[in-house]
Write an enzyme that holds these catalytic residues in place. Structure first.
Site, PDB file in Angstrom:
ATOM      1  N   LYS A  56      38.628  48.963  44.573  1.00  0.00           N
ATOM      2  CA  LYS A  56      37.276  48.451  44.288  1.00  0.00           C
ATOM      3  C   LYS A  56      36.249  49.578  44.386  1.00  0.00           C
ATOM      4  O   LYS A  56      35.309  49.658  43.606  1.00  0.00           O
ATOM      5  CB  LYS A  56      36.934  47.317  45.259  1.00  0.00           C
ATOM      6  CG  LYS A  56      37.790  46.079  45.020  1.00  0.00           C
ATOM      7  CD  LYS A  56      37.345  44.895  45.856  1.00  0.00           C
ATOM      8  CE  LYS A  56      38.286  43.718  45.613  1.00  0.00           C
ATOM      9  NZ  LYS A  56      37.886  42.497  46.261  1.00  0.00           N
ATOM     10  N   HIS A  87      70.002  36.970  31.563  1.00  0.00           N
ATOM     11  CA  HIS A  87      70.267  37.689  30.315  1.00  0.00           C
ATOM     12  C   HIS A  87      69.520  39.014  30.276  1.00  0.00           C
ATOM     13  O   HIS A  87      69.372  39.621  29.218  1.00  0.00           O
ATOM     14  CB  HIS A  87      69.874  36.816  29.115  1.00  0.00           C
ATOM     15  CG  HIS A  87      70.719  35.587  29.011  1.00  0.00           C
ATOM     16  ND1 HIS A  87      71.839  35.521  28.205  1.00  0.00           N
ATOM     17  CD2 HIS A  87      70.648  34.404  29.657  1.00  0.00           C
ATOM     18  CE1 HIS A  87      72.403  34.326  28.338  1.00  0.00           C
ATOM     19  NE2 HIS A  87      71.697  33.628  29.225  1.00  0.00           N
ATOM     20  N   LYS A 107      35.700  35.796  46.479  1.00  0.00           N
ATOM     21  CA  LYS A 107      35.335  35.712  47.902  1.00  0.00           C
ATOM     22  C   LYS A 107      34.082  36.551  48.168  1.00  0.00           C
ATOM     23  O   LYS A 107      33.136  36.100  48.774  1.00  0.00           O
ATOM     24  CB  LYS A 107      36.524  36.201  48.741  1.00  0.00           C
ATOM     25  CG  LYS A 107      36.297  36.143  50.226  1.00  0.00           C
ATOM     26  CD  LYS A 107      37.589  36.448  50.961  1.00  0.00           C
ATOM     27  CE  LYS A 107      37.331  36.674  52.438  1.00  0.00           C
ATOM     28  NZ  LYS A 107      38.547  36.968  53.187  1.00  0.00           N
ATOM     29  N   GLY A 135      42.071  36.471  50.953  1.00  0.00           N
ATOM     30  CA  GLY A 135      42.111  36.206  49.504  1.00  0.00           C
ATOM     31  C   GLY A 135      43.450  35.662  49.039  1.00  0.00           C
ATOM     32  O   GLY A 135      43.525  34.643  48.344  1.00  0.00           O
ATOM     33  N   ARG A 136      44.535  36.324  49.430  1.00  0.00           N
ATOM     34  CA  ARG A 136      45.864  35.906  48.953  1.00  0.00           C
ATOM     35  C   ARG A 136      46.374  34.658  49.684  1.00  0.00           C
ATOM     36  O   ARG A 136      47.475  34.186  49.400  1.00  0.00           O
ATOM     37  CB  ARG A 136      46.857  37.064  49.048  1.00  0.00           C
ATOM     38  CG  ARG A 136      47.000  37.656  50.437  1.00  0.00           C
ATOM     39  CD  ARG A 136      47.735  38.990  50.399  1.00  0.00           C
ATOM     40  NE  ARG A 136      47.680  39.681  51.686  1.00  0.00           N
ATOM     41  CZ  ARG A 136      46.667  40.423  52.106  1.00  0.00           C
ATOM     42  NH1 ARG A 136      45.584  40.558  51.366  1.00  0.00           N
ATOM     43  NH2 ARG A 136      46.727  41.042  53.277  1.00  0.00           N
ATOM     44  N   GLU A 172      51.048  42.931  49.337  1.00  0.00           N
ATOM     45  CA  GLU A 172      49.715  43.249  49.827  1.00  0.00           C
ATOM     46  C   GLU A 172      49.650  43.024  51.346  1.00  0.00           C
ATOM     47  O   GLU A 172      48.919  43.704  52.052  1.00  0.00           O
ATOM     48  CB  GLU A 172      48.686  42.370  49.116  1.00  0.00           C
ATOM     49  CG  GLU A 172      47.301  42.994  49.055  1.00  0.00           C
ATOM     50  CD  GLU A 172      46.399  42.266  48.083  1.00  0.00           C
ATOM     51  OE1 GLU A 172      46.506  42.539  46.881  1.00  0.00           O
ATOM     52  OE2 GLU A 172      45.616  41.415  48.517  1.00  0.00           O
ATOM     53  N   GLU A 177      35.772  43.321  38.045  1.00  0.00           N
ATOM     54  CA  GLU A 177      36.440  42.585  36.958  1.00  0.00           C
ATOM     55  C   GLU A 177      35.836  41.196  36.799  1.00  0.00           C
ATOM     56  O   GLU A 177      35.502  40.763  35.689  1.00  0.00           O
ATOM     57  CB  GLU A 177      37.942  42.433  37.268  1.00  0.00           C
ATOM     58  CG  GLU A 177      38.754  43.717  37.247  1.00  0.00           C
ATOM     59  CD  GLU A 177      38.779  44.433  38.584  1.00  0.00           C
ATOM     60  OE1 GLU A 177      37.879  44.182  39.434  1.00  0.00           O
ATOM     61  OE2 GLU A 177      39.676  45.265  38.790  1.00  0.00           O
TER      62      GLU A 177
HETATM   63  C1  G6Q Z   1      43.674  39.366  48.509  1.00  0.00           C
HETATM   64  C2  G6Q Z   1      42.976  40.588  48.150  1.00  0.00           C
HETATM   65  C3  G6Q Z   1      42.543  40.682  46.710  1.00  0.00           C
HETATM   66  C4  G6Q Z   1      41.330  39.845  46.368  1.00  0.00           C
HETATM   67  C5  G6Q Z   1      40.803  40.290  45.019  1.00  0.00           C
HETATM   68  C6  G6Q Z   1      39.598  39.506  44.579  1.00  0.00           C
HETATM   69  O1  G6Q Z   1      44.043  39.127  49.618  1.00  0.00           O
HETATM   70  O2  G6Q Z   1      41.925  40.824  49.012  1.00  0.00           O
HETATM   71  O3  G6Q Z   1      43.585  40.373  45.837  1.00  0.00           O
HETATM   72  O4  G6Q Z   1      41.644  38.496  46.355  1.00  0.00           O
HETATM   73  O5  G6Q Z   1      40.494  41.642  45.072  1.00  0.00           O
HETATM   74  O6  G6Q Z   1      38.567  39.610  45.500  1.00  0.00           O
HETATM   75  P1  G6Q Z   1      37.334  38.652  45.428  1.00  0.00           P
HETATM   76  O7  G6Q Z   1      37.809  37.267  45.621  1.00  0.00           O
HETATM   77  O8  G6Q Z   1      36.410  39.095  46.518  1.00  0.00           O
HETATM   78  O9  G6Q Z   1      36.733  38.833  44.062  1.00  0.00           O
END
Ligand code: G6Q
Length: 547
Positions: free
Chosen positions: A512, A384, A206, A267-268, A353, A212
């Site tokens: 971050k 199990h 986003k 994002g989520r 989150e 990463e």
């Molecule tokens: C989701 C969070 C988080 C995010 C990641 C990746 O709601 O904000 O999990 O999706 O940190 O972020 P980017 O999509 O900006 O790389």
């Protein structure tokens, strides 16, 4: 901000739990032959049985009164209408617009967002068709065989979970891979069997600033160019999904190969946007749209059904009942469907989150607890492993059992066996096993009296362990879409009761911010910053061991 734990409705529920705590579900079932029809519900292709809960009609009345006091209906409308309910980020929360298949206008700052949503869906359709039919080729003219999604958190868990869940709908000619971790092993092991000439990378971020994802994307680019040599190859092997066009261009991805989404998509909550591109590549756009249809059906149910017959509302309130009044701290998600193997991890993020917050929307400290720990694994594997603690441990744990009644892979009587385990577990958790029953069973086995007495306490199961059963006829894109939307709205319901903002994530932002802080000290030995003794000592150890 209103303090929910001072409300009369809250106090009533506290008192009511004291009445309910000693009552056993065995008796509730015994006293009420109508319990199953009354406490079951069907919507958007999902069937919910919530009768195996420690509730009566009065419990539900009190919970619904709490929801009303919290103005759940008002908040729901505010979300659907695009008000900036994510107040700390000053954003609307409109994942529902992404799957608004009725196409009615949804306004953000007075502007209808549906034309943009539809334009990106059309772009996704063109692209996925081109790649899947082989019209889109790699730089050397060979068709794409492997797609690697590079993203983390919300840009990984949703697409990964759904792509695997819809495994039945995929053909062998296109393989989907997901790389999220900055641990170099993740990318290296994924790329080992792949051929750069036939591999397409989707860089999903986003913000397009996430350490990463950008590290992995740069490494993937180098891997590609090592073989394909020419910079121009990047345009055939890399596409991006982001809200940040400038950063995408700076990375070297042609803006024509960029799929946008918007800041009103969390994002989520983004798998419904172009972040779902890997899903569409795996199963085709038609199936992706069916996923949206299913979610839309659940959205409509959530917005329109009365609270007492509303699946997300009921699931959310049941969670509140146990978490805030019975002291339950963890909630298990137990899919009896191998395709749903990543659902617990996905829901872990969605829930923890969203609702792992300690202040109210306006910043006051909450004096009630929020956000259970969400965890789980596919049945019967979990049986199990950790079910022992749910059955006989000292803490009360609630769980959701989820199953598709028909398998895409019927094999002898295995599906019946899977279902019988599902049903037997929920029954056992509810009923337990009394000392009389345990004694009788051991007598039946012919054990000596002294042995029976010694074993008895170990063989008794208290039962009265609550569970919800969620069933669908078959796991399809539509029922999966409905299932995910069900949980999204359940989480929203709880956030409203707790008076928190379920749509920001400052804890993630902190991660971050910290990601690059110590890096310099590991890379540059001259760089030394003040740390506590433990962190400083560990930094020294890493430097020494890295030689
Ligand atoms: C989701 C969070 C988080 C995010 C990641 C990746 O709601 O904000 O999990 O999706 O940190 O972020 P980017 O999509 O900006 O790389």
């Amino acid at each position: 901000m209103q303090e929910v734990d001072r409300w009369q409705q809250w106090r009533d529920l506290e008192r009511h739990w004291q009445e309910m705590a000693p009552r056993h579900m065995r008796d509730l079932f015994g006293q009420d032959p109508e319990r199953f029809p009354r406490y079951t519900l069907e919507a958007a292709g999902l069937f919910l049985d919530y009768s195996k809960n420690r509730i009566t009609d009065h419990t539900l009345e009190l919970l619904l009164a709490l929801a009303e006091r919290a103005d759940l209906a008002g908040w729901t409308e505010r979300m659907f209408r695009g008000e900036a309910i994510n107040n700390t980020e000053q954003r609307a929360v409109l994942h529902t617009a992404l799957r608004n298949r009725s196409n009615t206008p949804v306004l953000v700052d007075g502007k209808d967002v549906m034309p943009q949503v539809n334009a990106v869906l059309a772009q996704m359709e063109r692209f996925t068709t081109a790649v899947r039919t082989g019209a889109w080729t790699g730089f050397s003219g060979r068709p794409i065989r492997d797609v690697v999604n590079i993203g983390i958190g919300g840009s990984n868990l949703g697409p990964l979970m759904v792509t695997r869940a819809l495994g039945h709908y995929q053909s062998d000619s296109m393989r989907l891979h997901f790389v999220s971790n900055v641990d170099p092993t993740h990318l290296a092991e994924t790329l080992k069997p792949l051929d750069p000439e036939t591999t397409l990378f989707i860089v999903s971020s986003k913000t397009f600033t996430t350490q990463e994802t950008l590290s992995n994307a740069h490494a993937a680019r180098a891997w590609c160019l090592e073989v394909l040599r020419e910079e121009a190859a990047v345009a055939r092997h890399f596409v991006a999904v982001s809200t940040n066009a400038e950063a995408v261009r700076a990375f070297g991805i042609d803006p024509a190969n960029m799929f946008v989404f918007w800041d009103w998509v969390g994002g989520r909550y983004s798998l419904w946007s172009a972040i779902g591109l890997p899903i569409a590549l795996a199963v085709g756009m038609e199936r992706f749209l069916e996923l949206l249809d299913g979610a839309h059906a659940m959205d409509r149910h959530f917005r329109e059904a009365p609270p007492a017959r509303n699946m997300p509302v009921l699931l959310g309130l049941l969670g509140i009942w146990y978490h805030n009044f019975a002291g339950v701290r963890t909630h298990a998600v137990l899919p009896y469907d191998q395709y749903l193997q990543h659902l617990p991890a996905y829901l872990q993020q969605a829930d923890m989150e969203s609702n792992g917050k300690r202040v109210t929307r306006d910043g006051g400290a909450v004096s009630w607890t929020t956000g259970p720990v969400v965890w789980g694994a596919p049945g019967t594997d979990g049986q199990h492993a950790f079910y022992q603690l749910i059955h006989q441990g000292t803490q009360l744990i609630t769980s959701d059992f989820i199953a598709a009644v028909n398998s895409h892979n019927e094999l002898g009587d295995q599906q019946q066996k899977l279902l019988s385990n599902f049903l037997a577990q929920t029954e056992a958790l509810m009923k337990g096993r009394t000392p009389e029953e345990a004694r009788l069973a051991m007598e039946g086995e012919g054990l000596a009296a002294a042995r029976i007495e010694a074993l008895l306490p170990h063989k008794v199961f208290p039962g009265n362990r609550p569970s919800n059963s969620i069933l669908m006829e078959r796991l399809t894109p539509a029922t999966l879409g409905a299932l995910i939307a069900l949980y999204e709205h359940k989480i929203f319901v709880q956030g409203v009761i707790w008076q928190i903002n379920s749509f920001d994530q400052w804890g993630v932002e902190l991660g971050k911010e910290l990601a690059g802080v110590i890096l310099e000290e590991l890379v540059d030995r001259q760089c030394q910053r003040p740390h506590d003794a433990s962190t400083g000592g560990l930094i020294d150890l890493c430097r020494r061991w890295r030689g």
